[in-house]
Design a protein around this motif. Structure first.
Motif, short mmCIF file in Angstrom:
data_model
loop_
_atom_site.label_atom_id
_atom_site.label_comp_id
_atom_site.label_asym_id
_atom_site.label_seq_id
_atom_site.Cartn_x
_atom_site.Cartn_y
_atom_site.Cartn_z
N HIS A 180 0.82 -1.21 0.00
CA HIS A 180 0.00 0.00 0.00
C HIS A 180 0.84 1.25 0.00
CE1 HIS A 180 -3.10 -2.80 0.94
NE2 HIS A 180 -2.53 -3.14 2.06
N GLY A 181 2.09 1.11 0.28
CA GLY A 181 2.94 2.30 0.37
C GLY A 181 4.22 2.06 -0.41
N PRO A 182 5.13 3.03 -0.39
CA PRO A 182 6.35 2.86 -1.18
C PRO A 182 7.12 1.63 -0.71
CG PRO A 182 6.26 5.05 -0.23
CD PRO A 182 5.11 4.29 0.32
N VAL A 183 7.74 0.97 -1.69
CA VAL A 183 8.51 -0.23 -1.39
C VAL A 183 9.91 0.22 -1.01
CG1 VAL A 183 9.36 -2.38 -2.34
CG2 VAL A 183 7.15 -1.49 -3.05
N TYR A 184 10.17 0.30 0.26
CA TYR A 184 11.42 0.88 0.72
C TYR A 184 12.62 -0.04 0.59
CZ TYR A 184 9.35 5.12 2.46
OH TYR A 184 8.73 6.32 2.56
N ALA A 185 12.37 -1.33 0.58
CA ALA A 185 13.51 -2.23 0.47
C ALA A 185 13.13 -3.39 -0.41
CB ALA A 185 13.93 -2.74 1.84
N LEU A 186 14.11 -3.88 -1.12
CA LEU A 186 13.87 -4.92 -2.11
C LEU A 186 15.15 -5.72 -2.22
CD1 LEU A 186 12.25 -5.95 -4.55
CD2 LEU A 186 13.00 -3.97 -5.79
N GLN A 187 15.06 -7.02 -1.98
CA GLN A 187 16.29 -7.81 -2.09
C GLN A 187 15.95 -9.25 -2.40
OE1 GLN A 187 18.52 -8.37 1.44
NE2 GLN A 187 20.44 -8.65 0.38
N ARG A 188 16.75 -9.84 -3.27
CA ARG A 188 16.55 -11.27 -3.55
C ARG A 188 17.22 -12.07 -2.45
NH1 ARG A 188 14.92 -12.37 -9.07
NH2 ARG A 188 15.26 -10.49 -10.27
N ASN A 189 16.67 -13.25 -2.24
CA ASN A 189 17.29 -14.15 -1.27
C ASN A 189 18.60 -14.65 -1.87
OD1 ASN A 189 18.01 -16.33 0.38
ND2 ASN A 189 15.87 -16.65 0.92
N SER B 24 10.79 0.31 7.63
CA SER B 24 11.53 1.21 6.77
C SER B 24 12.62 0.52 5.96
CB SER B 24 12.15 2.33 7.59
OG SER B 24 12.77 1.78 8.72
N ASN B 25 13.10 -0.64 6.37
CA ASN B 25 14.14 -1.28 5.60
C ASN B 25 14.23 -2.76 5.98
OD1 ASN B 25 16.35 -1.49 3.85
ND2 ASN B 25 17.09 0.51 4.47
N ALA B 26 14.79 -3.54 5.07
CA ALA B 26 14.92 -4.96 5.37
C ALA B 26 16.05 -5.54 4.55
CB ALA B 26 13.64 -5.71 5.04
N CYS B 27 16.62 -6.64 5.02
CA CYS B 27 17.57 -7.35 4.17
C CYS B 27 17.67 -8.79 4.64
CB CYS B 27 18.94 -6.68 4.18
SG CYS B 27 19.76 -6.76 5.73
N TRP B 28 18.09 -9.65 3.71
CA TRP B 28 18.28 -11.05 4.05
C TRP B 28 19.62 -11.23 4.75
CZ3 TRP B 28 14.61 -14.65 3.37
CH2 TRP B 28 13.62 -14.43 2.40
N SER B 29 19.72 -12.31 5.50
CA SER B 29 21.02 -12.62 6.07
C SER B 29 21.85 -13.31 5.00
CB SER B 29 20.83 -13.56 7.26
OG SER B 29 22.03 -14.19 7.57
N SER C 273 17.94 2.83 8.10
CA SER C 273 18.76 2.02 7.20
C SER C 273 19.33 0.82 7.94
CB SER C 273 19.89 2.86 6.63
OG SER C 273 20.54 3.50 7.69
N LEU C 274 19.77 -0.14 7.16
CA LEU C 274 20.17 -1.42 7.71
C LEU C 274 21.17 -2.03 6.76
CD1 LEU C 274 19.44 -3.85 9.61
CD2 LEU C 274 17.65 -4.35 8.00
#
Lengths: 111, 659
Positions: free
Chosen positions: B432-441, B479-484, B525-526
């Motif tokens: 519903h809102g801006p996609v702040y983080a995007l990452q492939r596994n 606000s942000n995400a990432c895979w390990s 940020s992360l």
């Protein structure tokens, strides 16, 4: 031997008046306060004694003062003396207000 | 008390004395017969009248009775009456006072309830907290080359030093101490040479220990913005060669807030030294994003607030080596910039909310090498373009990349497409809102993680209708995400309330495995280091916190990959089935509506009046919110209950399909 001089006799009314005045002056319109009772009793006694000695009569005076809170308790005091009835005398005054009794007794012994 | 003194003891001092002639009565008597006596003699002779000099009122209470007053009483007595026989008689007892008890008076008093009062015979103390002012410290090294010579020896003079040395060497104490120290040294050297203490002896043994301890993460350090006016840490990037350096981009991202007076600098921090940044990067405009070159650990590229791309070489200091020209750069701030894999290792691409994705060669930043406009109609129309907020690039798939937009869409693109229209391959809707983080596994490149609004979603490339897995709606914005990079099932998210969540989808799907409150400011940020253990997150207050994740969450377990693969497959299949069913239903409805249009029947089922729609949506929304709140309170009362998140969506699907 009766005292011939009025100036050297123990006059109960006079003494009684002095006592009443002293007590009135010392604890006049106050209510009983445990913290101040000591002060009051000493001031009553001092005032009485100073007024009595102002009379200039050749007497030894003994002044006692009892201040009792009106709590519903009863109090009795009595005294007896072995002295020269013609020259010596005593006087006891009972004064009270709403919250306390004050009993002052004065004994005067001729020198 | 009174004292009588004999006649021959007339004196003038102030002690008790007698005055032969005084008083009116004594006038008739011969002198030697008159005695005057002082009573309670005070210090003032010459008075024949009694007087008293009491002490002042306040003092009298502290003195014992016999000292309180001075009454002087003077009287005269006939000498003949001295020593007269006492004629005492008994006066019978007489009741002086009789006060009878009066219980009514007692009613005016009430008995005080017994109270306990604590008393302590010690001084009153109060506790205060004191925080000393921050002490700025710097590490300095000293190299001691020569010294320790006694005062009379000039170290420059060879003769003197040689002579001194010879003298000392002949000293007994010197010889003894050298022998002693020598033996200790020998012991250490032998020890050193016996076993190579730096060699890994057991590294071929696989350590497979099941970590029973609960997951944890520890804060190691906080790197604070050294400027007065703190700016948000908008992007973080680890130096790729394992050296312990972290680059942080600082800018003020608040909408239309003028950050006048705030510094433009961004910093590279050495994680050992949180007091002072190692290098200050000085762009012309604050940096919003930056990235280290994975091939060359000295070069960095950053996107700035005014849309320019800046290129640094850390060997050359903090001033940028090259800056892109303003006309050719983005028209709005650059949200994300990433290095690309290429033969020369100098390609990067950037995305901005002006709707463009631009490719650059850092050797020549005057103009971009390629451009893509995120126009949904694929016409390259900048006015209709979606603003890009995040970018994704996986080095294993160099031709594909993904862009997350402000509108909540994820656009998957193909770099090598012939025409610009074909560059945008497909879109994924869901946020519903801006996609702040995007990452492939990193282990399963077909699945990617997106973060936007209040959820984090995992998608499969094949399913375009919806994500295959998603978290429940969180209490604050993610606000942000990432895979390990180490464990395929672990990912990290940061939220606007300052918490860091670590999710392990193999362990628990409903809630994060570990939720940590890092700070009170929103986290923006992360970034995780490649070993998966160290993690840096940046907050609005300008602090970048460095955390260490426990070993359980950062070591690869045996079955991780296979289990996760199975899970992804299962979820993908489920979504495929749901998609197929949706398509069927839509087909049926379409055919039904075509028929009804031929027969000219009344309004269609789905054609409610807007007012009805609004009331229906409101009711639905509130019932959902209430249900969620009830569920939360129940859960708190009873503890954790395992509930399949997908059930919720399935129910909803069923209800919508039933309509």
């Amino acid at each position: 031997m009766f005292p011939l001089n009025l100036q050297t006799a123990f006059i109960v009314e006079e003494v009684s008046k002095i006592i009443k005045e002293s007590v009135e002056a010392a604890i006049g319109g106050n209510a009983y306060q445990h913290s101040r009772v000591n002060q009051w009793s000493t001031s009553v006694v001092e005032q009485c004694l100073s007024q009595l000695s102002k009379l200039g009569k050749p007497f030894k005076y003994i002044v006692t003062c009892i201040i009792m809170q009106k709590n519903g308790a009863g109090l009795q005091t009595a005294s007896t003396c072995f002295w020269d009835n013609s020259t010596d005398g005593s006087c006891a005054v009972r004064w009270e207000n709403k919250s306390m009794y004050c009993i002052v007794s004065v004994f005067g012994l001729a020198i | 008390m009174f004292q009588l003194f004999p006649l021959d003891k007339i004196s003038t001092y102030s002690r008790p004395f007698y005055r032969p002639f005084s008083g009116s009565q004594s006038a008739f008597l011969p002198a030697f017969l008159r005695v005057t006596v002082h009573l309670f003699t005070g210090l003032s002779p010459g008075h024949s009248q009694p007087f008293y000099r009491p002490f002042s009122g306040s003092q009298s209470t502290f003195l014992p009775a016999f000292l309180r007053m001075e009454i002087v009483h003077v009287y005269t007595k006939l000498r003949s009456e001295f020593g007269r026989q006492c004629l005492f008689s008994d006066r019978p007892a007489e009741l002086l006072v009789d006060v009878s008890p009066d219980p009514n008076l007692a009613l005016q008093f009430i008995q005080k309830t017994r109270r306990d009062q604590a008393m302590q015979a010690s001084r009153d103390m109060s506790e205060h907290q004191v925080n000393t002012e921050r002490f700025e410290s710097e590490s300095r090294g000293i190299n001691h080359l020569e010294g320790g010579w006694p005062k009379d020896i000039n170290p420059q003079e060879m003769e003197q030093t040689i002579r001194f040395r010879k003298k000392v060497e002949k000293d007994e104490v010197y010889i003894n101490s050298v022998l002693q120290l020598g033996s200790i040294m020998e012991h250490c050297i032998r020890q050193n040479n016996a076993v190579d203490i730096y060699r890994e002896y057991f590294e071929d043994e696989d350590e497979v220990e099941e970590n029973q301890e609960p997951p944890s993460a520890k804060t190691i350090n906080v790197f604070r913005d050294p400027n007065e006016l703190k700016r948000t840490v908008t992007d973080l990037s680890w130096r790729p060669d394992g050296a312990r350096k972290l680059a942080a981009a600082y800018s003020c991202l608040e909408f239309q807030k003028s950050c006048r007076g705030s510094s433009l600098d961004s910093y590279i921090w050495d994680i050992e030294n949180p007091n002072k940044p190692e290098l200050t990067l000085k762009p012309a405009s604050p940096l919003v994003c930056l990235d280290y070159n994975p091939k060359d650990p000295h070069t960095l590229v950053g996107g700035s607030y005014n849309g320019q791309i800046v290129y640094w070489d850390t060997r050359r200091g903090g001033t940028p080596v090259e800056v892109s020209s303003v006309e050719q750069s983005h028209r709005d701030l650059v949200y994300k910039i990433l290095w690309l894999q290429s033969k020369t290792g100098t390609d990067a691409f950037s995305a901005s909310t002006d709707g463009q994705v631009l490719w650059w060669d850092v050797r020549r930043l005057s103009e971009p090498t390629d451009q893509l406009v995120l126009d949904p109609c694929r016409e390259g129309n900048l006015d209709r373009a979606f603003g890009a907020v995040s970018l994704e690039f996986e080095p294993t798939m160099p031709t594909k990349f993904m862009v997350g937009t402000e509108q909540g869409l994820v656009v998957s693109c193909n770099r090598k497409a012939k025409t610009p229209a074909e560059k945008m391959v497909c879109t994924y809707e869901g946020h519903h809102g801006p996609v702040y983080a995007l990452q492939r596994n990193p282990f399963f490149p077909k699945n990617f993680l997106t973060v936007g609004d209040w959820t984090a979603r995992i998608w499969s490339e094949d399913i375009k209708e919806s994500s295959i897995m998603w978290t429940r709606y969180q209490m604050s914005y993610l606000s942000n995400a990432c895979w390990s990079p180490v464990r395929p099932s672990v990912f990290f998210t940061v939220k606007m309330d300052g918490t860091l969540d670590i999710w392990d989808i193999l362990f628990k799907q409903n809630d994060p495995t570990l939720s940590l409150k890092v700070c009170d400011d929103p986290l923006y940020s992360l970034c995780l280091q490649d070993n998966g253990r160290l993690l840096a997150c940046g907050s609005q207050g300008g602090g970048a916190t460095l955390l260490e994740v426990c070993s359980g969450l950062s070591t690869l377990q045996k079955n991780d990959k296979s289990l996760l693969a199975a899970m992804f497959e299962r979820e993908t299949k489920r979504e495929k089935i749901l998609e197929a069913r949706q398509r069927e239903i839509r087909l049926k409805e379409r055919s039904r509506s075509e028929q009804s249009r031929e027969e000219e029947v009344g309004p269609e089922v789905g054609d409610d009046s807007p007012h009805q729609l609004i009331t229906w949506t409101e009711k639905d929304f509130f019932s959902l919110v209430e249900a969620e709140q009830r569920r939360r309170s129940e859960r708190e009362g009873r503890g954790q209950q395992e509930k399949d998140v997908c059930e919720e969506r399935e129910e909803k699907n069923e209800t919508t399909s039933a309509k």
